[in-house]
Design a protein around this motif. Sequence first.
Motif, PDB file in Angstrom:
ATOM      1  N   ARG A  88       7.970   3.542  16.662  1.00 53.35           N
ATOM      2  CA  ARG A  88       6.822   2.680  16.943  1.00 53.35           C
ATOM      3  C   ARG A  88       5.500   3.365  16.607  1.00 53.35           C
ATOM      4  NH1 ARG A  88      10.270  -0.127  16.592  1.00 53.35           N
ATOM      5  NH2 ARG A  88      11.153  -1.668  18.005  1.00 53.35           N
ATOM      6  N   SER A  89       5.586   4.597  16.145  1.00 47.89           N
ATOM      7  CA  SER A  89       4.379   5.321  15.762  1.00 47.89           C
ATOM      8  C   SER A  89       4.718   6.225  14.583  1.00 47.89           C
ATOM      9  CB  SER A  89       3.836   6.143  16.937  1.00 47.89           C
ATOM     10  OG  SER A  89       4.782   7.118  17.338  1.00 47.89           O
ATOM     11  N   GLY A  90       3.677   6.682  13.906  1.00 49.06           N
ATOM     12  CA  GLY A  90       3.862   7.515  12.726  1.00 49.06           C
ATOM     13  C   GLY A  90       3.294   6.824  11.490  1.00 49.06           C
ATOM     14  N   TRP A  91       3.685   7.331  10.315  1.00 43.27           N
ATOM     15  CA  TRP A  91       3.154   6.813   9.059  1.00 43.27           C
ATOM     16  C   TRP A  91       4.275   6.664   8.047  1.00 43.27           C
ATOM     17  CZ3 TRP A  91      -2.140   5.906   7.935  1.00 43.27           C
ATOM     18  CH2 TRP A  91      -3.016   6.219   8.971  1.00 43.27           C
ATOM     19  N   TYR A  92       4.056   5.771   7.083  1.00 44.36           N
ATOM     20  CA  TYR A  92       4.925   5.745   5.915  1.00 44.36           C
ATOM     21  C   TYR A  92       4.095   6.143   4.707  1.00 44.36           C
ATOM     22  CZ  TYR A  92       2.948   1.403   3.944  1.00 44.36           C
ATOM     23  OH  TYR A  92       2.106   0.467   3.391  1.00 44.36           O
ATOM     24  N   VAL A 121       8.078  -2.558   6.015  1.00 44.39           N
ATOM     25  CA  VAL A 121       7.935  -1.663   4.867  1.00 44.39           C
ATOM     26  C   VAL A 121       9.167  -1.754   3.969  1.00 44.39           C
ATOM     27  CG1 VAL A 121       7.725   0.752   4.168  1.00 44.39           C
ATOM     28  CG2 VAL A 121       6.396  -0.094   6.113  1.00 44.39           C
ATOM     29  N   LEU A 122      10.367  -1.742   4.560  1.00 40.84           N
ATOM     30  CA  LEU A 122      11.594  -1.811   3.769  1.00 40.84           C
ATOM     31  C   LEU A 122      11.697  -3.136   3.022  1.00 40.84           C
ATOM     32  CD1 LEU A 122      14.035  -0.239   6.375  1.00 40.84           C
ATOM     33  CD2 LEU A 122      13.268   0.815   4.247  1.00 40.84           C
ATOM     34  N   ARG A 123      11.329  -4.218   3.688  1.00 40.42           N
ATOM     35  CA  ARG A 123      11.414  -5.529   3.034  1.00 40.42           C
ATOM     36  C   ARG A 123      10.359  -5.660   1.929  1.00 40.42           C
ATOM     37  NH1 ARG A 123      14.943  -8.974   5.317  1.00 40.42           N
ATOM     38  NH2 ARG A 123      15.640  -8.611   7.475  1.00 40.42           N
ATOM     39  N   GLN A 124       9.194  -5.090   2.136  1.00 34.20           N
ATOM     40  CA  GLN A 124       8.173  -5.119   1.093  1.00 34.20           C
ATOM     41  C   GLN A 124       8.605  -4.283  -0.115  1.00 34.20           C
ATOM     42  OE1 GLN A 124       4.987  -6.768   0.887  1.00 34.20           O
ATOM     43  NE2 GLN A 124       6.101  -7.935   2.448  1.00 34.20           N
ATOM     44  N   ALA A 125       9.236  -3.166   0.153  1.00 36.43           N
ATOM     45  CA  ALA A 125       9.742  -2.333  -0.946  1.00 36.43           C
ATOM     46  C   ALA A 125      10.768  -3.106  -1.763  1.00 36.43           C
ATOM     47  CB  ALA A 125      10.354  -1.058  -0.379  1.00 36.43           C
ATOM     48  N   ASN A 126      11.607  -3.872  -1.081  1.00 38.65           N
ATOM     49  CA  ASN A 126      12.609  -4.679  -1.788  1.00 38.65           C
ATOM     50  C   ASN A 126      11.950  -5.816  -2.557  1.00 38.65           C
ATOM     51  OD1 ASN A 126      15.648  -5.532  -1.989  1.00 38.65           O
ATOM     52  ND2 ASN A 126      14.573  -7.380  -1.347  1.00 38.65           N
ATOM     53  N   SER A 127      10.973  -6.461  -1.924  1.00 42.14           N
ATOM     54  CA  SER A 127      10.317  -7.609  -2.561  1.00 42.14           C
ATOM     55  C   SER A 127       9.569  -7.202  -3.819  1.00 42.14           C
ATOM     56  CB  SER A 127       9.364  -8.265  -1.561  1.00 42.14           C
ATOM     57  OG  SER A 127       8.646  -9.316  -2.156  1.00 42.14           O
ATOM     58  N   HIS A 128       8.913  -6.057  -3.790  1.00 44.01           N
ATOM     59  CA  HIS A 128       8.118  -5.600  -4.933  1.00 44.01           C
ATOM     60  C   HIS A 128       8.905  -4.682  -5.865  1.00 44.01           C
ATOM     61  CE1 HIS A 128       4.440  -7.418  -3.401  1.00 44.01           C
ATOM     62  NE2 HIS A 128       4.680  -6.870  -2.215  1.00 44.01           N
ATOM     63  N   ARG A 129      10.204  -4.495  -5.586  1.00 49.73           N
ATOM     64  CA  ARG A 129      11.097  -3.725  -6.450  1.00 49.73           C
ATOM     65  C   ARG A 129      10.500  -2.346  -6.790  1.00 49.73           C
ATOM     66  NH1 ARG A 129      14.979  -6.846  -8.795  1.00 49.73           N
ATOM     67  NH2 ARG A 129      15.092  -5.457 -10.614  1.00 49.73           N
ATOM     68  N   MET A 132       0.834  -1.195   0.000  1.00 46.41           N
ATOM     69  CA  MET A 132       0.000   0.000   0.000  1.00 46.41           C
ATOM     70  C   MET A 132       0.876   1.255   0.000  1.00 46.41           C
ATOM     71  SD  MET A 132      -3.033  -0.999   2.670  1.00 46.41           S
ATOM     72  CE  MET A 132      -1.866  -1.075   4.028  1.00 46.41           C
ATOM     73  N   ARG A 133       0.354   2.316  -0.546  1.00 45.45           N
ATOM     74  CA  ARG A 133       1.136   3.542  -0.636  1.00 45.45           C
ATOM     75  C   ARG A 133       1.256   4.257   0.711  1.00 45.45           C
ATOM     76  NH1 ARG A 133      -0.214   7.476  -5.482  1.00 45.45           N
ATOM     77  NH2 ARG A 133       1.514   8.504  -4.430  1.00 45.45           N
ATOM     78  N   ARG A 134       0.381   3.944   1.644  1.00 44.78           N
ATOM     79  CA  ARG A 134       0.403   4.644   2.929  1.00 44.78           C
ATOM     80  C   ARG A 134      -0.082   3.704   4.019  1.00 44.78           C
ATOM     81  NH1 ARG A 134       0.067  10.002   4.889  1.00 44.78           N
ATOM     82  NH2 ARG A 134      -1.243  10.236   6.742  1.00 44.78           N
ATOM     83  N   GLY A 135       0.493   3.814   5.213  1.00 45.34           N
ATOM     84  CA  GLY A 135       0.041   2.973   6.309  1.00 45.34           C
ATOM     85  C   GLY A 135       0.645   3.401   7.633  1.00 45.34           C
ATOM     86  N   PRO A 136      -0.009   3.036   8.757  1.00 50.15           N
ATOM     87  CA  PRO A 136       0.511   3.394  10.082  1.00 50.15           C
ATOM     88  C   PRO A 136       1.643   2.451  10.491  1.00 50.15           C
ATOM     89  CG  PRO A 136      -1.531   2.174  10.307  1.00 50.15           C
ATOM     90  CD  PRO A 136      -1.315   2.351   8.833  1.00 50.15           C
ATOM     91  N   LEU A 137       2.674   3.008  11.123  1.00 52.19           N
ATOM     92  CA  LEU A 137       3.836   2.210  11.509  1.00 52.19           C
ATOM     93  C   LEU A 137       3.575   1.332  12.723  1.00 52.19           C
ATOM     94  CD1 LEU A 137       6.693   4.824  10.955  1.00 52.19           C
ATOM     95  CD2 LEU A 137       5.991   2.932   9.464  1.00 52.19           C
ATOM     96  N   ASP A 138       2.537   1.629  13.499  1.00 53.18           N
ATOM     97  CA  ASP A 138       2.223   0.732  14.609  1.00 53.18           C
ATOM     98  C   ASP A 138       1.574  -0.563  14.111  1.00 53.18           C
ATOM     99  OD1 ASP A 138      -0.145   1.827  13.791  1.00 53.18           O
ATOM    100  OD2 ASP A 138      -0.844   2.409  15.800  1.00 53.18           O
ATOM    101  N   ILE A 165       7.829  10.304  11.040  1.00 55.29           N
ATOM    102  CA  ILE A 165       8.031   9.989  12.453  1.00 55.29           C
ATOM    103  C   ILE A 165       8.482  11.264  13.167  1.00 55.29           C
ATOM    104  CG2 ILE A 165       8.531   7.559  12.039  1.00 55.29           C
ATOM    105  CD1 ILE A 165      11.471   8.194  12.020  1.00 55.29           C
ATOM    106  N   GLU A 166       8.960  11.144  14.400  1.00 55.31           N
ATOM    107  CA  GLU A 166       9.336  12.332  15.176  1.00 55.31           C
ATOM    108  C   GLU A 166      10.398  13.148  14.445  1.00 55.31           C
ATOM    109  OE1 GLU A 166      10.951  13.494  19.657  1.00 55.31           O
ATOM    110  OE2 GLU A 166      10.548  11.410  19.103  1.00 55.31           O
ATOM    111  N   ALA A 167      11.394  12.469  13.894  1.00 54.33           N
ATOM    112  CA  ALA A 167      12.391  13.128  13.034  1.00 54.33           C
ATOM    113  C   ALA A 167      12.214  12.554  11.634  1.00 54.33           C
ATOM    114  CB  ALA A 167      13.802  12.885  13.551  1.00 54.33           C
TER     115      ALA A 167
END
Length: 245
Positions: free
Chosen positions: A87-91, A17-25, A4-10, A34-36
């Motif tokens: 542990r919180s935020g969005w991608y 997310v990083l592994r899915q990005a790699n898997s789907h190239r 998905m293009r967007r989702g909560p990190l909790d 996130i905070e920073a």
Amino acid sequence: MPMMRRGPLDRYSPEWVLRQANSHRIEGSIEFQIEAPVTVYFDSGKPYAVEAGINLTESHLASLPVEDELVVRAQLVDELAAVLSARSGWYFHDPLGQHPSRGAWTWETATLLMDVRSRAHETSSMAAWTDRAVTLRAVPDGTVALGPEAWAVVVELAGSAATSDLRARLGWQPERLAAALADLEAGGALDPDPPATARPQPAAALRLPPPPDAVPGGTHTGPLTPPPRAALLHRRPSTSRRSGR
């Protein structure tokens, strides 16, 4: 199923997310809100650049200084360490996000994640020594057997030093120094917990020389004896001492 293009990190952890990005190239960038905030750039699912912040424009990216490969990789590992601890935020995946350094290099996601874990392990291994001064203490002869790593610390250390200074002198990784210090402590060659502000003592002071009267013909190497008291200086000699002279 594509990521998905967007989702909560909790619910979807940063590592997932990083592994899915790699898997789907995937192509483009992923913003970790996130905070920073951090933006990671991908080429065929592999990270190749990272920048602090989100919503970065092309003109802003073009104005940034050009770094070499080793510097960019180190920055990527540092930023991913902060992202993975969130542990919180969005991608948010932007398929059109692109960095000026695209095409220069890429790195495997699994390798970067291993480097992040290794960095965390080094930090935890030195945690017990971070705020502690390392000070040698005298031990009876023949009671301590030191390995080569611990002996290297003894050779380098003169009295007391902060752990960070000692590591800089030796040029060691944190885990290696922590193991050597643990070896010294197990042998009883370190003070249990010297204060961080203790004045360093020279290595030669660890073993004091014997008093001069204990060595026939020895010379005085210690502090001078105190002067006699005034009452003794004015004591009148006895009659027998006068007759003897």
